[in-house]
Design a protein around this motif. Structure first.
Motif, PDB file in Angstrom:
ATOM      1  N   ASN A   1      58.385  -0.918 -63.750  1.00 54.77           N
ATOM      2  CA  ASN A   1      58.711   0.268 -63.242  1.00 54.77           C
ATOM      3  C   ASN A   1      57.818   1.077 -61.996  1.00 54.77           C
ATOM      4  O   ASN A   1      57.594   2.114 -61.898  1.00 54.77           O
ATOM      5  CB  ASN A   1      58.629   1.310 -64.326  1.00 54.77           C
TER       6      ASN A   1
ATOM      7  N   ALA B   1      62.011   5.479 -60.990  1.00 61.71           N
ATOM      8  CA  ALA B   1      61.776   5.164 -62.531  1.00 61.71           C
ATOM      9  C   ALA B   1      61.323   6.543 -62.952  1.00 61.71           C
ATOM     10  O   ALA B   1      61.686   6.802 -64.288  1.00 61.71           O
ATOM     11  CB  ALA B   1      60.596   4.136 -62.582  1.00 61.71           C
TER      12      ALA B   1
ATOM     13  N   ASN C   1      62.093   0.593 -58.062  1.00 61.60           N
ATOM     14  CA  ASN C   1      61.320   1.250 -59.363  1.00 61.60           C
ATOM     15  C   ASN C   1      60.715   2.441 -58.874  1.00 61.60           C
ATOM     16  O   ASN C   1      60.211   3.281 -59.601  1.00 61.60           O
ATOM     17  CB  ASN C   1      60.200   0.271 -59.533  1.00 61.60           C
TER      18      ASN C   1
END
Length: 194
Positions: free
Chosen positions: A115, A105, A102
């Motif tokens: 995220n 992201a 993540n």
């Protein structure tokens, strides 16, 4: 290998003076011709030696060019990179919903479990990213989480280490404190650290 031209000179002097004089001139001319031919043969030998040296030099230069091409290929492999080349090597995580993946992201609004990355409770978080190339930089950009509406997480001390290998050796290039994101509103600000 020597190149040689052999010219046999046979001078026959006959009994008469006139014939001897003619043969003497012919022998002299043949001797001069032989000297010229010897000079040409020596020049040819020198040119052959030089040609061999040039050929050897070209072969060596060809090997150097091949080696340079291999090095250039490796350099280009590690210098042409972009955001899509970055991969996660490893890292600790709170749970699979808050994966180290993540980190890539590139969003500044937390979406719970989607995220952003969280490290385990009570443990310094760490991760290793492979940038996909060797690069130089003078700043990094990041968004510090606050764990959505919980506002109970924020990175305070941020240290950055670099290496040409995921296993080190590591060189520390940054040690700083980030802004407290638990006090910030969405969208979270992009922090540029130089």
């Amino acid at each position: 290998m020597k190149v040689g031209i052999i010219l046999s000179i046979v001078c026959v002097i006959s009994a008469t003076y006139a014939q001897a004089s003619t043969f003497e001139i012919e022998c002299k001319q043949m001797a001069e011709l032989r000297e010229e031919l010897d000079s040409v043969a020596q020049t040819a030998n020198n040119m052959k030696v030089q040609a061999d040296q040039i050929q050897m030099l070209l072969e060596n230069q060809g090997k150097k060019v091949d080696k340079l091409a291999q090095i250039l290929e490796k350099v280009l492999k590690y210098t042409v990179c972009g955001q899509g080349d970055v991969t996660v090597v490893s890292g600790n995580t709170y749970s699979s919903s808050f994966s180290v993946q993540n980190l890539l992201a590139h969003e500044n609004k937390d979406i719970f479990g989607k995220n952003y990355w969280l490290s385990p409770d009570g443990v310094d978080g760490s991760f290793i990213l492979n940038m996909g190339c060797a690069l130089s930089f003078d700043a990094i950009r990041l968004v510090n989480t606050h764990n959505t509406d919980h506002r109970d997480r924020s990175t305070r001390r941020f240290r950055l280490f670099t290496s040409m290998s995921p296993s080190g050796p590591w060189t520390q290039v940054l040690d700083t404190e980030l802004e407290d994101s638990t006090q910030q509103q969405d969208p979270l600000p992009l922090q540029i650290i130089a």
